[in-house]
Design an enzyme around this catalytic site. Structure first.
Site, short mmCIF file in Angstrom:
data_model
loop_
_atom_site.label_atom_id
_atom_site.label_comp_id
_atom_site.label_asym_id
_atom_site.label_seq_id
_atom_site.Cartn_x
_atom_site.Cartn_y
_atom_site.Cartn_z
N ASP A 487 0.81 -1.22 0.00
CA ASP A 487 0.00 0.00 0.00
C ASP A 487 0.84 1.26 0.00
OD1 ASP A 487 -2.55 -1.08 0.02
OD2 ASP A 487 -2.61 -1.29 2.18
N CYS A 488 2.10 1.11 0.32
CA CYS A 488 2.96 2.29 0.47
C CYS A 488 3.84 2.53 -0.75
CB CYS A 488 3.82 2.13 1.72
SG CYS A 488 2.79 2.03 3.18
#
Ligand code: BGC
Ligand code: NOJ
Length: 830
Positions: A487-488
């Protein structure tokens, strides 16, 4: 250093000192009513939704730790001494402290001044209440006169409002106290038709419902005025902070034990009969009263507890193993599947690290969680799949999250995480392999919850795969969108504004940045879907999915291979990420696990080379770190990943979720020793002896363990609600022990560490029972496994599904590794 020990016979972890490095929690409830409970009785309860129906108040990030809970106080009438048998909140010295965390229950007790007290907390199956059963024993030589005070603080239902909207909620609190039962009914006068209750089995000497009357001005829970004085105020809350406290006086002869039962529960009334008498403001208690009466009875409590234990035995009996490793046995037999069931129920909503007010159900998370529980509760897995698929978008893409109460996609978190839809294919494949219920593929399922948009579930899977194929970038690899599993890794975000969400911001066109990880995942998903299509008799579909997988495989080998490992991505400018060309973030773990897992590079040495590189660059005593070298600074073009200091979270921690992928990849290249080594590094039980370093619970997985670049390597965070649970269980049971459901039966193909002489297992599968014995022998030639089914040799390693109700015995014979303990044992047996 340890803070307790495993009691495997009881399936418990026993904590023997209360001051654990962090609150070590457990969960109560598994259907509609839930609670978190720490080893010192901290935590809170809620009905279904941790944000919208919170029953009791908890203070996250409080000082001292863990404020708010299910508290009991004892007060000795003669000396005035007061204490809590669970240590918190008084934190006065207690002897013989014990917290036993079990499956769906927790018992906490201690001794003080010759008085022993233990409370068992659990939720009876099928009910929306929790029971606290307290036993108090006088171990003195003389009679004891005690006061027992209970205490909970009610939350005004919506936990977010409760923690922020004080101009309103200091005026709304309301209670009723009738026949010793405390009813919390804030907002019941208006649109709510639910209330909470707190009951006690004993005659009361008094009660309190106004927090400040109970605690006294400027006091905390550690020394309430009412307890100090041995006298309740019989206060009735009007606004401010409603609480519940019963005061019971107890006299005990030497050696005598008294049992007290408390119930904390949730109840609803039909909208047209909320009040009794009608027109009044008094709660209609006709429905709830029988429930309260029933469970205040000691025999009912005992029977309910037995039902709870049976419930867990039934679920966990699906797979039982006995191996040479105690860490494997206790993890596989109960703690890991138990954790998987908790992730099934709660997704990522409520833990010590998830406050319960934020996140809904992750589409990606829930699909992966399913891999860890499908064999235990296949019917509920079926429902979950249909719920998830119904939030899918017509494009085949998915909302990143959906809300469990409404089952609708959550727009605030957005969509466009381009890996998301592919996980649905893996979840459905796992379900089909477990159950052979091909009928699920014909279930009509809507898109984005819109009535009229239904297609068979099978088409959802086609669209999921199609979504990737319609979004390929310059190298023929999948466009990453907002991010992929990581997600990063926000390659189209380019955020320069403080506080702007990395998860929803996309400042670039998104037509260039590609993900090698999604490519690997795609190969896996398309191969699964091809198999599903073939079983549906759709040969052309199967062929085209296989061809798409082969094209993607070729694209990975051509543009995703860096020479010694798989690249991670291409950024917005078309530059490689996770390449020897980079100065930081040269190697990422995700594609090294996912690509071999999907079968990429198995036949030309790439997989083995990549796994060597993992061992060389990412291995640490605490597990495999996500990337190296860590990013030393924020990088505009990479997004959130560089927002973390080196060694934490996605920036080079041991992000545990990824480790099992590498474990599986190692088994795919036949390296049982390394697979097991990687597996054990993050296994919580195997880390128990360094609990002072690890700091989180030693019985469940945590999302991350600080990496070697962090100041605190080995320190875990974000325990309980993590995809690590499912993948760790899959990696050890299906790939190391090698027992995995397939469409045609149960495959048994272990890939064991060389010094194991074998193991035994019992697996329930489609209604039949498989008794499996795996052994190494130096008599076995060749390097594969030979199966014997009820004594007769079988071709291949798939045991065909046996008729429901039958028991079959399977022997799996592996060659001994020369010079290892396994060989020596088999040789000396001769
Ligand atoms: C975390 C990720 C998480 C994401 C979810 C990020 O801050 O680092 O692990 O998946 O938030 O919203
Ligand atoms: C936690 C999230 O829940 C999960 O969906 C994500 O894949 C990992 N973090 C990695 O970023």
């Amino acid at each position: 250093m340890r803070y307790g020990h495993f009691d495997d016979a009881a399936r418990e972890y026993v904590i023997v000192r209360p001051d654990t490095p962090l609150p070590w929690i457990n969960y109560l409830g598994s259907e509609d009513y839930f609670g978190l409970i720490s080893n010192t009785a901290g935590g809170y309860s809620f009905y279904r939704d941790a944000r919208l129906r919170r029953l009791t108040r908890y203070r996250y990030n409080s000082v001292p730790y863990d404020a708010g809970g299910r508290y009991l106080y004892l007060r000795d009438a003669a000396s005035g001494e007061l204490w809590s048998p669970s240590w918190q909140p008084t934190r006065t010295g207690v002897e013989d402290y014990r917290c036993r965390h079990g499956l769906g229950y927790t018992a906490i007790g201690s001794r003080q001044a010759g008085i022993a007290a233990e409370t068992l907390y659990f939720v009876p199956p099928g009910e929306t209440l929790e029971i606290w059963r307290t036993r108090i024993t006088n171990r003195r030589g003389t009679r004891a006169r005690l006061s027992v005070f209970s205490a909970v603080e009610f939350c005004l239902w919506d936990a977010w409002e409760d923690a922020t909207n004080f101009q309103r909620n200091f005026s709304t609190g309301e209670v009723e106290v009738v026949d010793g039962v405390i009813y919390h009914k804030t907002e019941y006068r208006e649109r709510r038709n639910h209330f909470a209750y707190f009951a006690c089995s004993e005659q009361l000497a008094g009660f309190d419902t106004q927090r400040d009357a109970f605690l006294g001005p400027y006091r905390g829970w550690e020394r309430p005025l009412a307890v100090e004085q041995g006298q309740s105020g019989d206060s009735i809350a009007h606004g401010w902070a409603p609480c519940g406290s019963h005061h019971v006086e107890v006299e005990l002869e030497p050696g005598e034990t008294r049992e007290l039962v408390y119930l904390l529960g949730y109840s609803e009334n039909p909208t047209d009969s909320k009040f009794d008498p009608p027109g009044s403001q008094t709660i209609d208690k006709r429905r709830v009263r029988p429930v309260i009466e029933r469970y205040l009875d000691a025999a009912e409590v005992e029977a309910a507890f037995q039902r709870l234990r049976d419930h867990w035995s039934e679920i966990l009996d699906v797979l039982h193993v006995e191996t040479p490793s105690e860490h494997v046995d206790r993890t596989v037999n109960f703690w890991n599947p138990y954790q998987c069931m908790v992730t099934f129920a709660l997704s990522r909503s409520a833990s010590s690290f998830e406050s319960g007010v934020g996140r809904g159900m992750g589409f990606r998370d829930s699909n992966q969680d399913l891999l860890g529980f499908v064999h235990m509760v296949p019917e509920r897995a079926r429902e979950r799949i249909l719920d998830l698929a119904a939030t899918q978008l017509p494009s085949g893409g998915a909302y990143h999250q959906y809300q469990p109460l409404t089952k609708r996609g959550n727009d605030a978190i957005g969509a466009g995480f381009n890996d998301d839809p592919l996980w649905l294919v893996l979840a459905v494949a796992a379900y089909l392999k477990e159950t052979a219920d091909l009928g699920i593929l014909d279930e009509p399922v809507a898109y984005d919850g819109a009535p009229g948009s239904e297609t068979p579930l099978y088409e959802h899977l086609q669209r999921a795969v199609g979504y990737t194929l319609e979004r390929l970038g310059p190298h023929g690899l999948p466009l990453i969108g907002r991010a992929d599993w990581n997600d990063c890794l926000n390659l189209n975000c380019f955020s320069e504004t403080p506080g702007e969400s990395f998860q929803t911001t996309e400042n670039r066109s998104g037509e260039v940045a590609e993900s090698v990880f999604i490519a690997g995942l795609f190969v896996l998903a398309a191969t699964e879907l091809a198999e599903i299509a073939a079983r549906r008799g759709l040969g052309d579909d199967a062929k085209s999915f296989r061809a798409a997988a082969a094209r993607m495989d070729a694209a990975v080998c051509e543009h995703g291979w860096d020479g010694d490992w798989f690249r991670r991505a291409y950024d917005h400018f078309g530059n490689p990420v996770g390449s020897a060309q980079n100065d930081e973030g040269r190697i990422f773990i995700e594609p090294q696990g996912m690509c071999p897992l999907a079968g990429i590079g198995l036949d030309d040495g790439k997989a083995e080379r990549a796994l060597e590189s993992v061992a060389e660059h990412l291995s640490t005593p605490h597990g495999l770190v996500l990337l190296q070298p860590a990013f030393s600074a924020y990088r505009l073009e990479l997004g959130e990943i560089g927002s973390y200091p080196p060694g934490y979270k996605e920036n080079a921690s041991v992000f545990c979720h990824t480790n099992p992928w590498v474990v599986i990849a190692e088994t795919r290249v036949g390296n049982g020793n390394r697979a097991f080594e990687h597996y054990l590094r993050i296994n919580p039980s195997a880390r128990e002896e360094q609990s002072d370093v690890h700091r989180c619970e030693p019985y469940v997985y945590a999302q991350m363990i600080a990496g070697k670049d962090a100041p605190t390597p080995g320190e875990a965070k974000n325990s309980w609600l993590t995809g690590t649970a499912a993948w760790a269980l899959v990696s050890v049971t299906q790939w190391i022990l090698g027992i995995r459901a397939e469409h045609d039966g149960l495959r048994i193909e272990p890939c064991l560490p060389s010094d194991w002489t074998g193991f035994t297992a019992t697996r329930r599968f489609r209604g039949a029972t498989y008794r499996i014995a795996v052994r190494r022998t130096s008599e076995r030639r060749g390097d594969g496994v030979q199966l014997l089914l009820d004594g007769r040799p079988l071709d291949g390693t798939v045991v065909p599904a046996a008729a429901a109700g039958t028991t079959v015995s399977v022997e799996a014979v592996l060659p001994a590794m020369p010079g290892t303990a396994a060989e020596l044992v088999t040789v000396s047996e001769r």
